[in-house]
Design a protein around this motif. Structure first.
Motif, PDB file in Angstrom:
ATOM      1  N   LEU A  30       1.374  -1.706   0.108  1.00  0.00           N
ATOM      2  CA  LEU A  30       0.147  -0.071   0.107  1.00  0.00           C
ATOM      3  C   LEU A  30       1.102   0.927  -0.507  1.00  0.00           C
ATOM      4  O   LEU A  30       0.343   2.142  -0.179  1.00  0.00           O
ATOM      5  N   THR A  31       1.786   1.506   0.908  1.00  0.00           N
ATOM      6  CA  THR A  31       2.950   2.001   0.650  1.00  0.00           C
ATOM      7  C   THR A  31       3.347   1.825  -0.957  1.00  0.00           C
ATOM      8  O   THR A  31       3.852   3.485  -1.095  1.00  0.00           O
ATOM      9  N   GLN A  32       4.035   1.734  -1.653  1.00  0.00           N
ATOM     10  CA  GLN A  32       4.385   1.275  -1.782  1.00  0.00           C
ATOM     11  C   GLN A  32       3.484   2.173  -3.888  1.00  0.00           C
ATOM     12  O   GLN A  32       3.917   2.458  -4.095  1.00  0.00           O
ATOM     13  N   ILE A  33       2.167   1.693  -3.305  1.00  0.00           N
ATOM     14  CA  ILE A  33       1.125   2.593  -4.357  1.00  0.00           C
ATOM     15  C   ILE A  33       0.923   3.913  -4.000  1.00  0.00           C
ATOM     16  O   ILE A  33       0.590   4.300  -5.055  1.00  0.00           O
ATOM     17  N   ILE A  34       0.414   3.963  -2.471  1.00  0.00           N
ATOM     18  CA  ILE A  34       0.343   5.467  -2.583  1.00  0.00           C
ATOM     19  C   ILE A  34       1.830   6.037  -3.175  1.00  0.00           C
ATOM     20  O   ILE A  34       1.792   7.616  -3.359  1.00  0.00           O
ATOM     21  N   THR A  35       2.693   5.810  -2.964  1.00  0.00           N
ATOM     22  CA  THR A  35       4.217   6.499  -3.349  1.00  0.00           C
ATOM     23  C   THR A  35       3.979   6.721  -4.816  1.00  0.00           C
ATOM     24  O   THR A  35       4.040   7.798  -5.606  1.00  0.00           O
ATOM     25  N   ILE A  49      -4.961  10.541  -1.289  1.00  0.00           N
ATOM     26  CA  ILE A  49      -4.533   9.371  -2.197  1.00  0.00           C
ATOM     27  C   ILE A  49      -4.748   7.550  -1.462  1.00  0.00           C
ATOM     28  O   ILE A  49      -5.563   7.351  -2.150  1.00  0.00           O
ATOM     29  N   LYS A  50      -4.295   7.530  -0.636  1.00  0.00           N
ATOM     30  CA  LYS A  50      -5.188   6.824   0.835  1.00  0.00           C
ATOM     31  C   LYS A  50      -6.239   7.330   0.805  1.00  0.00           C
ATOM     32  O   LYS A  50      -7.402   5.457   0.323  1.00  0.00           O
ATOM     33  N   GLU A  51      -6.820   7.914   1.492  1.00  0.00           N
ATOM     34  CA  GLU A  51      -8.226   7.681   1.308  1.00  0.00           C
ATOM     35  C   GLU A  51      -9.230   6.938   0.274  1.00  0.00           C
ATOM     36  O   GLU A  51     -10.643   6.783  -0.050  1.00  0.00           O
ATOM     37  N   LEU A  52      -8.751   8.169  -1.102  1.00  0.00           N
ATOM     38  CA  LEU A  52      -9.475   8.127  -2.400  1.00  0.00           C
ATOM     39  C   LEU A  52      -8.873   6.217  -2.857  1.00  0.00           C
ATOM     40  O   LEU A  52      -9.962   5.507  -3.186  1.00  0.00           O
ATOM     41  N   LEU A  53      -8.267   5.135  -2.494  1.00  0.00           N
ATOM     42  CA  LEU A  53      -7.554   4.404  -2.816  1.00  0.00           C
ATOM     43  C   LEU A  53      -9.017   3.695  -2.166  1.00  0.00           C
ATOM     44  O   LEU A  53      -9.191   2.247  -2.366  1.00  0.00           O
ATOM     45  N   ASP A  59      -9.068   0.066  -6.421  1.00  0.00           N
ATOM     46  CA  ASP A  59      -8.508  -0.109  -7.276  1.00  0.00           C
ATOM     47  C   ASP A  59      -7.848   1.006  -7.889  1.00  0.00           C
ATOM     48  O   ASP A  59      -8.149   1.994  -7.854  1.00  0.00           O
ATOM     49  N   GLN A  60      -6.426   0.983  -8.144  1.00  0.00           N
ATOM     50  CA  GLN A  60      -5.345   1.699  -8.472  1.00  0.00           C
ATOM     51  C   GLN A  60      -6.059   2.586  -9.561  1.00  0.00           C
ATOM     52  O   GLN A  60      -6.103   3.798  -9.762  1.00  0.00           O
ATOM     53  N   GLU A  61      -6.782   2.153 -11.186  1.00  0.00           N
ATOM     54  CA  GLU A  61      -6.436   3.028 -12.211  1.00  0.00           C
ATOM     55  C   GLU A  61      -7.836   4.012 -11.422  1.00  0.00           C
ATOM     56  O   GLU A  61      -7.618   4.862 -12.313  1.00  0.00           O
ATOM     57  N   GLN A  62      -8.530   2.769 -11.006  1.00  0.00           N
ATOM     58  CA  GLN A  62     -10.019   3.826 -10.380  1.00  0.00           C
ATOM     59  C   GLN A  62      -9.882   5.271 -10.112  1.00  0.00           C
ATOM     60  O   GLN A  62      -9.801   6.131 -10.206  1.00  0.00           O
ATOM     61  N   THR A  63      -8.727   4.842  -9.181  1.00  0.00           N
ATOM     62  CA  THR A  63      -8.165   6.330  -7.920  1.00  0.00           C
ATOM     63  C   THR A  63      -7.444   6.630  -9.146  1.00  0.00           C
ATOM     64  O   THR A  63      -7.513   8.478  -8.826  1.00  0.00           O
ATOM     65  N   VAL A  64      -6.422   6.323  -9.637  1.00  0.00           N
ATOM     66  CA  VAL A  64      -5.796   7.871 -10.386  1.00  0.00           C
ATOM     67  C   VAL A  64      -6.985   8.315 -11.500  1.00  0.00           C
ATOM     68  O   VAL A  64      -6.547   8.935 -11.857  1.00  0.00           O
ATOM     69  N   SER A  65      -7.536   7.658 -11.941  1.00  0.00           N
ATOM     70  CA  SER A  65      -8.939   8.284 -13.256  1.00  0.00           C
ATOM     71  C   SER A  65      -9.556   9.449 -12.629  1.00  0.00           C
ATOM     72  O   SER A  65      -9.547  10.808 -12.750  1.00  0.00           O
ATOM     73  N   GLU A  66      -9.813   8.811 -11.140  1.00  0.00           N
ATOM     74  CA  GLU A  66     -10.534   9.780  -9.924  1.00  0.00           C
ATOM     75  C   GLU A  66      -9.312  11.273  -9.639  1.00  0.00           C
ATOM     76  O   GLU A  66     -10.052  12.637  -9.878  1.00  0.00           O
ATOM     77  N   LEU A  67      -8.470  11.208  -9.745  1.00  0.00           N
ATOM     78  CA  LEU A  67      -7.418  12.541 -10.018  1.00  0.00           C
ATOM     79  C   LEU A  67      -7.366  12.707 -10.795  1.00  0.00           C
ATOM     80  O   LEU A  67      -6.733  13.862 -10.501  1.00  0.00           O
ATOM     81  N   ARG A 100      -2.211   6.021 -16.998  1.00  0.00           N
ATOM     82  CA  ARG A 100      -3.104   4.890 -16.413  1.00  0.00           C
ATOM     83  C   ARG A 100      -2.880   3.342 -16.627  1.00  0.00           C
ATOM     84  O   ARG A 100      -3.149   2.417 -16.463  1.00  0.00           O
ATOM     85  N   GLN A 101      -2.323   3.578 -18.281  1.00  0.00           N
ATOM     86  CA  GLN A 101      -1.306   2.193 -18.135  1.00  0.00           C
ATOM     87  C   GLN A 101      -0.156   1.387 -17.683  1.00  0.00           C
ATOM     88  O   GLN A 101      -0.595   0.367 -17.052  1.00  0.00           O
ATOM     89  N   ILE A 102       0.227   2.384 -16.663  1.00  0.00           N
ATOM     90  CA  ILE A 102       1.542   2.055 -15.560  1.00  0.00           C
ATOM     91  C   ILE A 102       0.626   1.609 -13.895  1.00  0.00           C
ATOM     92  O   ILE A 102       0.909   1.004 -13.595  1.00  0.00           O
ATOM     93  N   ALA A 103      -0.136   2.606 -13.608  1.00  0.00           N
ATOM     94  CA  ALA A 103      -1.247   1.893 -12.837  1.00  0.00           C
ATOM     95  C   ALA A 103      -1.671   0.762 -13.015  1.00  0.00           C
ATOM     96  O   ALA A 103      -2.225   0.328 -12.196  1.00  0.00           O
ATOM     97  N   ALA A 104      -2.392   0.693 -14.366  1.00  0.00           N
ATOM     98  CA  ALA A 104      -2.850  -1.011 -14.121  1.00  0.00           C
ATOM     99  C   ALA A 104      -2.001  -1.987 -14.712  1.00  0.00           C
ATOM    100  O   ALA A 104      -2.301  -2.923 -14.983  1.00  0.00           O
TER     101      ALA A 104
END
Length: 146
Positions: A30-35, A49-53, A59-67, A100-104
């Motif tokens: 989770l820390t790596q994902i948030i970073t 970011i943590k709250e959104l995740l 879901d990383q892709e959804q979180t990135v999309s929302e950001l 998005r590709q990187i997040a997915a």
């Protein structure tokens, strides 16, 4: 008289350490994902970011999309009517797609090769369809002449 509790108690399961290690691994992941996401959006606080995740069930892709949506709205407010050129909009779209590709977990180079191959296949199919249409048209004309 029997002594109460004289039977040997089972030792604590070794699974406890396993579960603790799993929990630590999840925290590290989770820390790596948030970073990683924080590096894409340096202006966004890591707590957000943590709250959104969490809200997106991690879901990383959804979180990135929302950001991206949030930053688009923020950017529009900052631009104050400044119009972007077509090139700037296209570059921004490419950047968004890459993030998005990187997040997915998609390899952008592989994805580009795949798109190129799909485009090549599509063009080849169009050429075949056009040739078939010409042949059918030619055959119809020959039939009419008979």
């Amino acid at each position: 008289m029997k002594k109460r509790g004289s039977r040997a108690r089972p030792k604590a399961s070794s699974n406890v350490g396993f579960h603790n290690n799993q929990q630590k691994k999840r925290v590290i992941d989770l820390t790596q994902i948030i970073t990683m996401i924080s590096e894409m959006f340096p202006d966004v606080d890591k707590a957000v970011i943590k709250e959104l995740l969490e809200a997106n069930d991690f879901d990383q892709e959804q979180t990135v999309s929302e950001l991206f949506e949030m930053s688009d709205v923020s950017q529009q407010k900052q631009d104050n009517g400044k119009f972007k050129t077509q090139e700037e909009r296209e570059q921004e779209e490419r950047d968004i797609e890459l993030a998005r590709q990187i997040a997915a977990g998609i390899d952008p180079e592989e994805e580009a090769k795949k798109r190129e191959q799909e485009e090549k296949n599509r063009r080849e199919q169009e050429e075949k369809d056009e040739e078939l249409a010409r042949l059918l048209e030619k055959e119809e004309k020959e039939q009419e002449e008979l």
